[in-house]
Design a protein around this motif. Structure first.
Motif, PDB file in Angstrom:
ATOM      1  N   ASN A 155     -23.510 -43.182 -51.497  1.00 42.05           N
ATOM      2  CA  ASN A 155     -22.287 -43.070 -52.317  1.00 42.05           C
ATOM      3  C   ASN A 155     -21.784 -41.633 -52.394  1.00 42.05           C
ATOM      4  OD1 ASN A 155     -20.259 -43.413 -53.898  1.00 42.05           O
ATOM      5  ND2 ASN A 155     -21.205 -43.235 -55.753  1.00 42.05           N
TER       6      ASN A 155
ATOM      7  N   GLY B  29     -18.012 -46.467 -52.412  1.00 47.14           N
ATOM      8  CA  GLY B  29     -18.785 -47.296 -53.130  1.00 47.14           C
ATOM      9  C   GLY B  29     -19.075 -48.652 -52.562  1.00 47.14           C
TER      10      GLY B  29
ATOM     11  N   THR C 220     -16.250 -47.139 -58.778  1.00 49.81           N
ATOM     12  CA  THR C 220     -16.417 -46.000 -57.953  1.00 49.81           C
ATOM     13  C   THR C 220     -15.327 -45.105 -57.902  1.00 49.81           C
ATOM     14  OG1 THR C 220     -18.228 -47.435 -56.876  1.00 49.81           O
ATOM     15  CG2 THR C 220     -17.933 -44.904 -56.005  1.00 49.81           C
TER      16      THR C 220
END
Length: 323
Positions: free
Chosen positions: A209, A241, A306
């Motif tokens: 990530n 993400g 995310t």
């Protein structure tokens, strides 16, 4: 005399700057985590239920169908069950991640993100991400375990009692679950049940990530307006993400199953002696699709979560630095 004063004051100034940078990273990271998880809380609960259900259970109509079913049986509170604890857990979890990552940049790799000419290598990004992922897990794992158990309590009771959730007696709360886990499952060891499968999933997930986001961040125009920059950050946060979660998802599934393993193995329909046994058993009994049970629901959660997390972190960090 002036030179002496400068020599004495400079270390204090540097120390205060470092402390300020650490505080900014911690607060901005915590806010990013809490806000982003609240936005996607219904999908988080659905994902957990899909991960730990047996193949014969009733959440088989897809993500939206599962969300609708939970709403019909438990109301709005059901969609956000466990989110209060999740925010309490996610604030330090996310804060520790960003704090450790920023610390890696400054103290291990000597890179200042204010200087656009300084960049981490791919290997450094992966290492820093892995380190901050592991640190955040150990710092907050007991809360994660309790949150998972809270999220499936009413669903499990509904299955056992053949009743709707609104007719079920109020389940125990956070501290009751934590106390019972501590007393009945071996103390601290019980509160950290499943921590190794968790690290197997979280460490590479966080590493990917952070690495993918920072790699893509280099392509974001620096001379654009705030609105367009925010859209860019949302987009690359969503991509980072999604890529990271898809690549590491089977270990996230293992994490959830090990967390609830002691809650009633016969009712949940699975029993594992360890990580390797779990991987083999899932493959034999559920096939390849078993490793990705709940992935769609997870992507519904992870991608916007995310994206929002990275955007909030960048905005909050820049704002706090100006104070």
């Amino acid at each position: 005399m002036t030179d002496v004063v400068v020599a004495v004051e400079q270390p204090n100034g540097v120390k205060q700057l470092l402390q300020r940078d650490a505080s900014v990273a911690f607060l901005a990271g915590g806010l990013a985590g809490a806000i982003s998880r609240t936005v996607v809380s219904p999908f988080e609960r659905v994902k957990i239920l899909l991960q730990v259900q047996s193949s014969s259970e009733s959440y088989g109509g897809g993500v939206t169908s599962a969300v609708r079913q939970i709403y019909q049986e438990e109301g709005v509170k059901g969609l956000f069950r466990g989110n209060g604890l999740n925010c309490i857990r996610v604030f330090p979890y996310s804060a520790v991640q960003f704090l450790v990552y920023e610390g890696c940049k400054k103290y291990m790799f000597h890179v200042d993100d204010r200087n656009t000419d300084q960049r981490l290598s791919t290997a450094q990004r992966l290492f820093g991400g892995a380190l901050c992922g592991g640190a955040s897990v150990f710092a907050t794992y007991p809360l994660d375990l309790v949150r998972t158990r809270l999220a499936i309590q009413t669903a499990n009771l509904r299955k056992l009692q053949k009743a709707k959730a609104n007719s079920i007696a109020k389940p125990p709360g956070v501290w009751q679950v934590m106390r019972a886990t501590y007393l009945q499952e071996g103390g601290i060891r019980g509160l950290y049940r499943g921590v190794w499968p968790t690290n197997l999933g979280v460490v590479p997930y966080v590493a990917l990530n952070f690495c993918v986001y920072e790699q893509l961040r280099e392509f974001v125009p620096t001379n654009g307006d705030t609105g367009s920059s925010s859209m860019y950050m949302l987009a690359i946060g969503a991509i980072s993400g999604g890529v990271a979660q898809t690549a590491t998802y089977p270990f996230d599934l293992l994490r959830r199953r090990f967390q609830v393993l002691a809650m009633g193995q016969s009712e949940l329909g699975f029993k594992y002696s360890g990580v390797i046994d779990a991987l083999i058993t899932i493959g034999k009994t559920e096939g390849v699709r078993g490793y990705y049970r709940g992935l769609t629901a997870n992507l519904f959660k992870v991608i916007p979560s995310t994206a929002v997390s990275w955007l909030v972190y960048e905005l909050a960090r820049d704002w706090l630095r100006k104070l």
